[in-house]
Scaffold this motif. Sequence first.
Motif, PDB file in Angstrom:
ATOM      1  N   GLN A 180       4.318  13.689   0.346  1.00 12.94           N
ATOM      2  CA  GLN A 180       2.850  13.556  -0.512  1.00 12.94           C
ATOM      3  C   GLN A 180       1.206  14.195   0.543  1.00 12.94           C
ATOM      4  O   GLN A 180       0.945  14.942  -0.549  1.00 12.94           O
ATOM      5  CB  GLN A 180       2.756  12.519  -1.055  1.00 12.94           C
ATOM      6  CG  GLN A 180       0.681  12.501  -1.993  1.00 12.94           C
ATOM      7  CD  GLN A 180       1.371  11.080  -2.570  1.00 12.94           C
ATOM      8  OE1 GLN A 180      -0.671  10.465  -1.999  1.00 12.94           O
ATOM      9  NE2 GLN A 180       2.410  10.084  -2.999  1.00 12.94           N
TER      10      GLN A 180
ATOM     11  N   ASP B  49       2.056   1.775  -3.106  1.00 15.02           N
ATOM     12  CA  ASP B  49       0.996   2.445  -3.990  1.00 15.02           C
ATOM     13  C   ASP B  49       0.837   3.510  -4.299  1.00 15.02           C
ATOM     14  O   ASP B  49       0.412   4.686  -5.068  1.00 15.02           O
ATOM     15  CB  ASP B  49      -0.267   1.126  -4.317  1.00 15.02           C
ATOM     16  CG  ASP B  49      -0.300  -0.141  -5.212  1.00 15.02           C
ATOM     17  OD1 ASP B  49       0.701  -0.460  -6.013  1.00 15.02           O
ATOM     18  OD2 ASP B  49      -1.014  -0.679  -4.305  1.00 15.02           O
ATOM     19  N   CYS B  50       0.607   4.217  -2.826  1.00 13.85           N
ATOM     20  CA  CYS B  50       0.097   5.264  -2.383  1.00 13.85           C
ATOM     21  C   CYS B  50       1.528   6.372  -3.351  1.00 13.85           C
ATOM     22  O   CYS B  50       1.440   7.800  -3.489  1.00 13.85           O
ATOM     23  CB  CYS B  50       0.270   5.432  -1.078  1.00 13.85           C
ATOM     24  SG  CYS B  50      -1.321   5.634  -0.584  1.00 13.85           S
TER      25      CYS B  50
ATOM     26  N   LEU C  23      -3.871   8.652  -4.501  1.00 12.50           N
ATOM     27  CA  LEU C  23      -4.652   7.564  -5.113  1.00 12.50           C
ATOM     28  C   LEU C  23      -5.012   7.859  -2.892  1.00 12.50           C
ATOM     29  O   LEU C  23      -6.201   7.254  -2.545  1.00 12.50           O
ATOM     30  CB  LEU C  23      -3.483   6.068  -4.698  1.00 12.50           C
ATOM     31  CG  LEU C  23      -3.935   5.369  -4.169  1.00 12.50           C
ATOM     32  CD1 LEU C  23      -5.836   4.899  -5.505  1.00 12.50           C
ATOM     33  CD2 LEU C  23      -3.101   4.466  -4.912  1.00 12.50           C
ATOM     34  N   CYS C  24      -4.281   8.017  -1.522  1.00 13.20           N
ATOM     35  CA  CYS C  24      -4.351   7.291  -0.798  1.00 13.20           C
ATOM     36  C   CYS C  24      -4.642   9.157   0.345  1.00 13.20           C
ATOM     37  O   CYS C  24      -3.765   9.988  -0.160  1.00 13.20           O
ATOM     38  CB  CYS C  24      -3.374   7.068   0.309  1.00 13.20           C
ATOM     39  SG  CYS C  24      -2.918   5.456  -0.689  1.00 13.20           S
TER      40      CYS C  24
ATOM     41  N   SER D 176       3.247   6.036  -5.605  1.00  3.56           N
ATOM     42  CA  SER D 176       3.489   5.810  -6.772  1.00  3.56           C
ATOM     43  C   SER D 176       2.496   6.582  -7.643  1.00  3.56           C
ATOM     44  O   SER D 176       2.465   6.946  -9.250  1.00  3.56           O
ATOM     45  CB  SER D 176       3.589   4.395  -7.077  1.00  3.56           C
ATOM     46  OG  SER D 176       4.982   4.308  -6.744  1.00  3.56           O
ATOM     47  N   ASN D 177       1.085   6.531  -6.975  1.00  2.72           N
ATOM     48  CA  ASN D 177       0.133   7.258  -7.653  1.00  2.72           C
ATOM     49  C   ASN D 177      -0.038   8.491  -7.071  1.00  2.72           C
ATOM     50  O   ASN D 177      -1.050   8.537  -5.932  1.00  2.72           O
ATOM     51  CB  ASN D 177      -0.974   6.012  -7.362  1.00  2.72           C
ATOM     52  CG  ASN D 177      -1.137   4.794  -8.539  1.00  2.72           C
ATOM     53  OD1 ASN D 177      -0.032   5.212  -9.369  1.00  2.72           O
ATOM     54  ND2 ASN D 177      -0.102   3.751  -7.175  1.00  2.72           N
ATOM     55  N   TYR D 178       0.015   9.839  -6.870  1.00  3.43           N
ATOM     56  CA  TYR D 178      -0.221  11.031  -6.180  1.00  3.43           C
ATOM     57  C   TYR D 178      -1.777  11.133  -5.949  1.00  3.43           C
ATOM     58  O   TYR D 178      -3.116  10.600  -7.239  1.00  3.43           O
ATOM     59  CB  TYR D 178       0.312  12.026  -7.049  1.00  3.43           C
ATOM     60  CG  TYR D 178      -0.228  13.240  -6.099  1.00  3.43           C
ATOM     61  CD1 TYR D 178       1.147  13.836  -4.911  1.00  3.43           C
ATOM     62  CD2 TYR D 178      -0.863  14.171  -6.214  1.00  3.43           C
ATOM     63  CE1 TYR D 178       0.524  15.095  -3.980  1.00  3.43           C
ATOM     64  CE2 TYR D 178      -1.670  14.973  -5.551  1.00  3.43           C
ATOM     65  CZ  TYR D 178      -0.701  15.733  -4.334  1.00  3.43           C
ATOM     66  OH  TYR D 178      -1.139  17.169  -3.859  1.00  3.43           O
TER      67      TYR D 178
ATOM     68  N   ARG E   5       1.131  -0.853  -0.311  1.00  2.56           N
ATOM     69  CA  ARG E   5       0.113  -0.415   0.209  1.00  2.56           C
ATOM     70  C   ARG E   5       0.890   1.376   0.088  1.00  2.56           C
ATOM     71  O   ARG E   5       0.802   1.852  -0.807  1.00  2.56           O
ATOM     72  CB  ARG E   5      -1.037   0.116   1.276  1.00  2.56           C
ATOM     73  CG  ARG E   5      -2.085   0.892   1.727  1.00  2.56           C
ATOM     74  CD  ARG E   5      -2.624   1.084   0.528  1.00  2.56           C
ATOM     75  NE  ARG E   5      -4.114   2.277  -0.109  1.00  2.56           N
ATOM     76  CZ  ARG E   5      -4.887   2.876  -0.833  1.00  2.56           C
ATOM     77  NH1 ARG E   5      -5.154   2.246  -2.120  1.00  2.56           N
ATOM     78  NH2 ARG E   5      -5.808   3.520  -0.703  1.00  2.56           N
TER      79      ARG E   5
END
Length: 139
Positions: free
Chosen positions: A97, A45-46, A52-53, A48-50, A42
């Motif tokens: 982030q 993923d968070c 997302l979280c 790498s994908n601004y 997780r």
Amino acid sequence: MLKLALAFVLSLPAASGFTASLQNSVVRRSTKLHFHPEKFNRAVDCASNYGLCDVDELLNLAQDLEDYQGCFYEDGAEACQKEIDDRHDLSNVLLLQGEMQERTRYLKEGNLFAYDVKADQDMHERDEFIEHVVPELDL
């Protein structure tokens, strides 16, 4: 029951290097068993994908990464240190982030300067509309 037997064996005096290596193995495995690798997934993923979280999840994941001791994937001192450094780097990415999301939220919701710039832009667009479009409507 297995834990009880294992605790008994480990409490016996060390008669050989086997017991010491067994203790180290058990400690390392128990650390792995009590940590949830899906948090690592997780976190990646968070990071790498601004967006997302949300901020709370970013902060919690960053703290989990910082709190984790030792190595999960790598063996050997140099590789282990690289894993620790990279895990801390990932934690910092999550914190940055989270900060960016909070600053963006503030910019949209509470920054007086941004509000004034937007209001000024809206006023200029309205004036342009009135000056150029309204006369053409021939009301």
